[in-house]
Design a protein around this motif. Structure first.
Motif, PDB file in Angstrom:
ATOM      1  N   THR A  23      -2.515  -2.307   3.420  1.00  9.47           N
ATOM      2  CA  THR A  23      -2.467  -2.902   2.064  1.00  9.47           C
ATOM      3  C   THR A  23      -2.279  -4.411   2.134  1.00  9.47           C
ATOM      4  O   THR A  23      -2.896  -4.994   1.444  1.00  9.47           O
ATOM      5  N   ASP A  60     -11.278  10.530 -10.588  1.00  7.38           N
ATOM      6  CA  ASP A  60      -9.768  10.744 -11.062  1.00  7.38           C
ATOM      7  C   ASP A  60      -9.496  10.785 -12.107  1.00  7.38           C
ATOM      8  O   ASP A  60     -10.186  10.339 -13.156  1.00  7.38           O
ATOM      9  N   CYS A  95      -4.572  -0.008  -8.781  1.00  3.83           N
ATOM     10  CA  CYS A  95      -3.880   0.291  -7.339  1.00  3.83           C
ATOM     11  C   CYS A  95      -4.646   1.576  -6.669  1.00  3.83           C
ATOM     12  O   CYS A  95      -5.075   2.453  -7.603  1.00  3.83           O
ATOM     13  N   ARG A  96      -4.561   1.711  -5.305  1.00  2.00           N
ATOM     14  CA  ARG A  96      -5.356   2.889  -4.771  1.00  2.00           C
ATOM     15  C   ARG A  96      -4.138   4.044  -4.601  1.00  2.00           C
ATOM     16  O   ARG A  96      -4.534   5.352  -4.829  1.00  2.00           O
ATOM     17  N   THR A  97      -2.935   3.694  -4.431  1.00  2.00           N
ATOM     18  CA  THR A  97      -1.753   4.800  -4.388  1.00  2.00           C
ATOM     19  C   THR A  97      -0.707   4.222  -5.480  1.00  2.00           C
ATOM     20  O   THR A  97      -0.394   3.096  -5.751  1.00  2.00           O
ATOM     21  N   CYS A 106       1.433   5.345 -13.160  1.00  2.00           N
ATOM     22  CA  CYS A 106       2.377   5.703 -12.085  1.00  2.00           C
ATOM     23  C   CYS A 106       3.766   5.943 -12.665  1.00  2.00           C
ATOM     24  O   CYS A 106       4.591   6.730 -12.060  1.00  2.00           O
ATOM     25  N   GLU A 154       0.088   1.953   6.673  1.00  2.00           N
ATOM     26  CA  GLU A 154      -0.176   1.778   5.335  1.00  2.00           C
ATOM     27  C   GLU A 154       0.234   0.313   4.874  1.00  2.00           C
ATOM     28  O   GLU A 154      -0.472  -0.070   4.155  1.00  2.00           O
ATOM     29  N   ARG A 212       5.739  -0.342  -3.435  1.00  2.00           N
ATOM     30  CA  ARG A 212       4.550   0.493  -3.783  1.00  2.00           C
ATOM     31  C   ARG A 212       3.869   1.039  -2.811  1.00  2.00           C
ATOM     32  O   ARG A 212       3.088   1.938  -2.806  1.00  2.00           O
ATOM     33  N   VAL A 213       4.417   0.798  -1.528  1.00  2.39           N
ATOM     34  CA  VAL A 213       3.840   1.135  -0.289  1.00  2.39           C
ATOM     35  C   VAL A 213       4.779   2.285   0.212  1.00  2.39           C
ATOM     36  O   VAL A 213       4.641   3.347   1.083  1.00  2.39           O
TER      37      VAL A 213
END
Length: 586
Positions: free
Chosen positions: A551, A109, A153-155, A173, A547, A568-569
């Motif tokens: 997490t 990424d 973080c992944r997301t 972010c 999700e 965050r989720v």
């Protein structure tokens, strides 16, 4: 041993062709799978001449065999590996770790991250490994994330997290990152993972010195620990090849009926890790070595080159793996193979007494158990039930083969509405053995229930209704809830001395089945709690529920999370509603 008429007749029909042979016991259970250049000669050799104790033990269990003819010995090798993987025979040498070894992934990424990956299949990512030690891989990822200001973080969330304020993340972010700066950090991370750590060490030494001068002693200690960890890794990676070829090196050492396998894994010219397996041997050591290597690569990525000692069937390995296999005669590669063999011998000498003692004690335990129940025992099954006031009524089944857990045969059972412990025992016994009858599978040599007379009688009633023939026993506990005796189905108690190997084996069985049942019960309970709580929060549907659990993993972690972590989720307003639902008293 005397060879039965049935076996003599089958031995006379063996062809003089290559293939695989499958040895079976009196129940038809597969004991051992082997390959042969000439089936007639190889299979007959088991029933003639003098063998070592290990092979004699195998032969004593053989009551039947089958064979499959192949076009060549190479085809027999591949068939042998597939049969071993499918049937997992107890007398075969197996590479026991079915899971793939982890890799370290540097994602492709724009705002990349460094994480553990089991499947190196993203084309844009860079992978380092495999790491036979999972803990080493996780420690390395942890170290990289501490040293470099990269995304954790992944997301991406909607606000900067704690890592940004600790200067360990560039916060993609909430703000646009400079592609040149990110590319520079990525290059530094890749150099570090390749083993070029000197620049990082110099920088950490400088930061540690500055922190100490500014009296930031905790920070200085953290930096010192990072330096020591890196230097430890650097010291282990002492072997260096300039060509940077991915290569694995294998060797073995055999003595006293046991064989030790050893391997080095070299990536980017650095020694990553080493692996060892020590196991009893019932076949030719050269063939066991080849079989072990082929099984290893059934679940792991192959390198460009494999180095093996002289005498190894290189042609068979190359045919099976489609990889260049070499037997080095001189130079650094020859020294490396010699070093692997030396390590195998030293590890064998160190571990042999421990492994031999354990095997001997298990043999003694199984022989004692066979005398007690007046039947030869190899397969033991045991149940344990778990519930809380009748809810989430479950049972766990564990299977021990010759005193060792066979986790591939473990089973969970979600039982009907709770009535009593006796009814639960009857239900799970019926479901287990009716299914084995229906599928035509062999029954155990012994069923052990976790309890006394009531549990034994419950299991007996179902066994007799199904017209089965195997003994049942129970584990009786003392006032301190420790195992004190084995109760037979005639309700006679056999005291167990704490000095007896059988006591330790049965205690391990009892602990294992209890752990297995409790683990499943907790899992179901957590799912039901999660469902009831999350379903009551507006804005949380199936997707957001998945999700959240992906997490936070458990309700405990979910309850410990603050609004910022939840946000965050899920959206912030949903996060606040969820937090309020999880903490009504606040």
């Amino acid at each position: 041993m005397a060879v039965s008429k049935h076996l003599q007749d089958k031995l006379s029909l063996l062809p003089e062709q290559p293939g695989c042979y499958i040895m079976k016991d009196e129940k038809g259970k597969i004991l051992y799978v082997g390959k042969a250049k000439v089936l007639k000669n190889r299979v007959r050799s088991y029933f003639t001449g003098v063998h070592n104790n290990k092979t004699t033990r195998l032969v004593s269990h053989i009551r039947d065999f089958e064979y499959i003819v192949t076009g060549s010995e190479k085809e027999a090798l591949l068939l042998e590996i597939n049969l071993i993987k499918k049937h997992r025979p107890p007398f075969n040498i197996m590479f026991m770790d079915d899971k793939m070894y982890p890799y370290i992934e540097v994602s492709g990424d724009q705002d990349f991250s460094v994480r553990i990956s089991r499947k190196p299949n993203h084309k844009k990512s860079r992978y380092f490994g495999p790491y036979p030690s999972s803990s080493a891989a996780y420690e390395m990822v942890k170290l990289v994330n501490q040293i470099f200001p990269i995304r954790k973080c992944r997301t991406l969330g909607k606000q900067a997290c704690l890592y940004y304020h600790m200067h360990q993340c560039l916060a993609p972010c909430v703000k646009k990152t400079d592609p040149k700066e990110v590319a520079k950090i990525r290059a530094e991370v890749i150099r570090f993972l390749k083993g070029d750590v000197d620049v990082v060490l110099d920088d950490l030494h400088l930061k540690m010195q500055n922190a100490a001068e500014e009296l930031q002693f905790e920070r200085a200690k953290e930096l010192r620990d990072q330096i020591q960890h890196i230097e430890h890794i650097k010291e282990k990676q002492s072997i260096d090849f300039s060509d940077r070829t991915a290569r694995d090196v294998f060797g073995y050492y055999e003595d006293k009926g046991y064989i030790s396998f050893y391997g080095f894994f070299i990536r980017d010219g650095k020694l990553l890790e080493r692996t060892l397996s020590i196991t009893p041997i019932y076949e030719e050591k050269d063939e066991a070595f080849v079989s072990f290597i082929v099984q290893y690569y059934a679940n792991n990525t192959k390198p460009k080159e494999i180095l093996v000692p002289k005498g190894t069937d290189v042609e068979a390995l190359e045919h099976a793996l489609d990889v260049k296999v070499k037997v080095p005669e001189r130079g650094e590669k020859k020294k490396l193979v010699d070093l692997v063999i030396q390590n195998a011998k030293e590890a064998h000498d160190q571990k042999f007494q421990l492994v031999y003692k354990k095997d001997k004690e298990l043999d003694m335990a199984m022989q004692h158990l066979s005398r007690i129940v007046q039947r030869e025992v190899h397969t033991i099954e045991s149940f344990d039930n778990s519930h809380i006031q009748g809810s989430n009524n479950v049972s766990g089944l564990v299977v021990f083969e010759d005193g060792r857990p066979d986790k591939a045969q473990y089973r969970h059972y979600h039982l009907d509405t709770y009535r009593s412990d006796i009814d639960s025992m009857k239900e799970v016994v019926y479901r287990r053995y009716f299914r084995l009858l229906k599928d035509g599978k062999p029954m155990p040599d012994l069923l052990i229930v976790d309890g006394g007379a009531a549990q034994i009688n419950a299991a007996k009633s179902i066994r007799d209704d199904l017209m089965l023939d195997f003994p049942i026993a129970g584990l009786v506990k003392d006032d301190r809830h420790a195992t004190r005796a084995l109760m037979l189905e005639d309700l006679k108690e056999v005291p167990l001395s704490k000095e007896d190997p059988l006591f330790f084996m049965l205690t391990r069985l009892q602990d294992e089945v209890h752990r297995f049942a409790i683990e499943y019960h907790r899992k179901l309970r957590s799912k039901s709690m999660t469902k009831s709580v999350l379903d009551e929060v507006p804005g949380i549907g199936e997707t957001r529920k998945k999700e959240l659990m992906k997490t936070f993993k458990s309700m405990k972690s979910l309850r410990q999370a603050d609004v910022e972590a939840l946000a965050r989720v899920v959206p912030e307003d949903v996060a606040r509603r969820l937090f309020d639902r999880l903490h009504p008293s606040e």
